[in-house]
Design an enzyme around this catalytic site. Sequence first.
Site, PDB file in Angstrom:
ATOM      1  N   LYS A  53      34.888  43.835 -14.061  1.00 46.73           N
ATOM      2  CA  LYS A  53      35.403  42.812 -13.360  1.00 46.73           C
ATOM      3  C   LYS A  53      34.329  42.381 -12.349  1.00 46.73           C
ATOM      4  CE  LYS A  53      39.307  41.881  -9.819  1.00 46.73           C
ATOM      5  NZ  LYS A  53      40.291  42.460  -8.982  1.00 46.73           N
ATOM      6  N   SER A 113      45.002  40.213  -9.882  1.00 48.55           N
ATOM      7  CA  SER A 113      43.687  39.450 -10.074  1.00 48.55           C
ATOM      8  C   SER A 113      42.869  39.765 -11.215  1.00 48.55           C
ATOM      9  CB  SER A 113      42.944  39.447  -8.531  1.00 48.55           C
ATOM     10  OG  SER A 113      42.508  40.856  -8.254  1.00 48.55           O
ATOM     11  N   SER A 139      46.716  44.501  -8.462  1.00 45.64           N
ATOM     12  CA  SER A 139      45.594  43.636  -9.205  1.00 45.64           C
ATOM     13  C   SER A 139      45.051  44.518 -10.541  1.00 45.64           C
ATOM     14  CB  SER A 139      44.382  43.295  -8.275  1.00 45.64           C
ATOM     15  OG  SER A 139      44.857  42.209  -7.694  1.00 45.64           O
TER      16      SER A 139
END
Lengths: 487, 485
Positions: free
Chosen positions: A81, A156, A180
Amino acid sequence: MSSELFYQPITSLAAALDAKKLTSVELTQAVVARTKSVEPRVHAFNSFDEADALAQAAASDARRAAGQSRGALDGIPIGLKDVIAVTGQPLTASSKMLKNFVSPYDATVTEKLRRAGAVLWGRLNCDEFAMGSSTENSAFGPTGNPWDTSRVPGGSSGGSSAALAAGEAIATLGSDTGGSIRQPAALCGVVGLKPTYGLVSRFGLIAYASSLDQIGPFARTVEDAAIVLGAIAGHDERDSTSFKTDIPDYRAELTKRKGPWKLGIPKEYFAEGLDPEIGAAVEKAIAFYKSQGCEIREVSLPHTQYCLDTYYVIATAEASSNLGRYDGIRYGHRSTAAKDVVDLYFQSRAEGFGPEVKRRIILGTYVLSSGYYDAYYLRAQKVRTLIRQDFLNAFREVDALLTPTSPVPAFKIGEKADPLAMYLLDIYTIGVNLAGLPAISVPCGFTQSGLPIGAQLIGQPFQESNLLAIARSYEQGHDWSAKFPSL
Amino acid sequence: MNYEAVIGLEVHVQIKTQSKMFTRVAAGYGHEPNTLTDPVVLALPGALPVMNKAALDAIIKAGLLLGCEIAPVCKWDRKNYFYPDSPKNYQISQYDQPICLGGSVEIELPGSARNIMGEHKKVPLTRIHLEEDVGKLNHGATDSLIDYNRAGTPLMEIVSDPAMHTADEAYAYLTSLRATMIYGGISDCDMEKGQLRCDANISIRPVGETKLGTKVELKNLNSISFVRDGIQHEIKRQLAVLERGGTIVQETRDYDGQAGTSQSLRSKEDAHDYRYFPDPDLMPVKVDAEWKSRLQAECPELPFAKQRRFMEQYQLPYTLTSVLVWDRALADYFEETAQLAGPGKAQGVGNWIVNDLLRELAAAHLSLATSRVRPAHIAALVKLLDAGTVLTNAAKEIFVEMAATGDQPDAIADRKGLKAAPTDTNELEQWCRDSIAVNAKALAEFKAGKDSAINAFKGPIMKAAKGKANPKLVDETLRKLLAAM
């Protein structure tokens, strides 16, 4: 089971690599090719560095050839990420603020993956500064859900779940502050694990809400998740909140721990707002565990109704302070329109941050303001203690809790324009962060329209081994992960 | 109407540690700009603070030296404000639970004369807390450059109660506090290097009034004498405002020590809301009894306690002690020398150190650490003098030579022929008789009971001996002869 290399789990690929039936370069090339072919539709990556990945793969092959393999992850492409620092690679948090920022250092998890021999592959899209539940808040455009690219992958860490579901990586890392990792895992049909707060170092993770953030893996199988967790977990003296605890061999523990377990069903998690197809899928999972001899008990987490409010006070307060450093002075976006230093702050931040980030900074600044601190932040911390106590009380009776991960399956990009509607998507995941517990989302079926459904298992603090074993027993009785999206 | 001033000081002291407060990068002064930095200091994305335990040790020690209560837990808060010298745009500090509470600083006010001890007082402290220092801004004509070398250096904030009333008290407070910090090895307190910085809160009120007046914060008091001058200036300014019938405005003023003037920086309305909250990146640290007692054992005797002991144990006069005790190394040097010289010699030792050693060191630009004269030298010299082997003037000459060469006094005396003459008793007796014989007046006086009349005989004897007679022996011989007359 797909025959495509890029859809294989780590366990099979590692066996093939060890058996010299496959090289890391071949595997990485397959992943790179797959990425290039699907990225125009999925957009899971903010950037990737093909040459760098292939060089890492070649180094891995050389190690294996010399009989110096570092284990199951050696040569496996793992995506990160874009909030996790990798030396020499962009680190943007999907924000215009950090559009041109390149990290001069490695996060601890990055270092650990390197040590395990993994091929670090690409920078994965996410909601800006990890604030959101759909990856629509990225300054670089939304990510499409591989099962239906007109829909969101969750957030997210939507880039992490989508890349994995689309075969653009063999495993990925995300971060989970209020769901997330678990929610995008559920929406994309993959396994997503949020470890106990303190198990994985946060050093090198762009902070959103420091007391809630935790890095964790996305993987195709529970066993893969166990392998990645084993590589990244452990005390780090560069993170004062990381916990000093022995890290077991999570993969080996999977086969040692056998049920039956006592599972709790929190009644507050099956209330209104839950999509009936998801409710039904989770009921089937409950029935499965029962059939395996597990004891199922209804439990109550009476403070559940306060989780969302508590979260949005604590998380935004911490964020308002954590994001202070993005000021255009030392790095990051600097406005060219500013007239003086105060104006430089205003302009740079006005231009650099997106609307959701601004919303949370303003909210967090407000709740910490003189005269409001006691009523909001201090009270939220007290409620947080009660929420944690709810879970600990339940764990006196049961080994783990079983709940839906998300109240709804993947929705259309642009469908949820109201921030509050978006916040409500986290109702089943947020309590876990407030209580600092480990939780995993495992695929548990599909809606009639073919969208993945996830079930969440919540474990006791630092009992990841149990949690993974409980999740695996469900996984072994089902073949959800044998289905792949048609892209 | 008669007014009194009420003064409280906020003193920032940089703690002398190898590395910075929350990361391993070195702390230091005078390095190339932005070389003492790392991802934590520069607040790069993802960087996290980790507490430097040595800094916590130092502040606990400071607290113990000043008699503070040490909090059982060291807790960290974030102080949020935007300024380019603060890389995170928050400062890690301590808000509602400072590590040290209460305590006091003992001060001595000026005495009525230089050789008379002044009044002693204890100025109560409110709190001491730990925080991180900020970077330094260098303003150019069209731009400002930032040096983050100082950022993240451990910094103590020592806050006194508003309990002082004169600039002299504030001066004495700062002097004493500074000495305590240096004694404890906590800081070098070099104000030129910014290792000690002082702000003063000053108000005035009618004598007899117990409520505090409106306070003005005076900043940039960057030398100890500027602190005294600045406070005096501010008290006068406030008195003048009241005498004109005006009112004091709560504000922060900047003192210009060179010009002796001050100007308003900001008023109360501009005060920040720092939005303090507990730092979620740092766990509270327990300070247990064992930790405290380990540090207590490292606490040295403080200057005033040492002064009282020197006066009692060594019978030293106030003037000598007031030079000796303020420098820990000097005080230790004195004690070592006094031990070597033996009982009853402490005052002589003290005189040699205060008058001769310090003069020679200053002239040669040496420090005590680099001094060629070691305690054993002075002890040996005192013994030579006491035994009458050398005389005072010769000893002074020996000292200068000792300071220049580091040679032992005995060797110098031999080399330079400075020893008192080896005594020929017969010759000495003859000189004594001769001297008595030519001074009937002194003889009569001595016989009449005036003991000091004996000194009148000594000059001619010394002259005859070319200054090398042992005065003790001269005295003894004279008395023997006089007694027989």
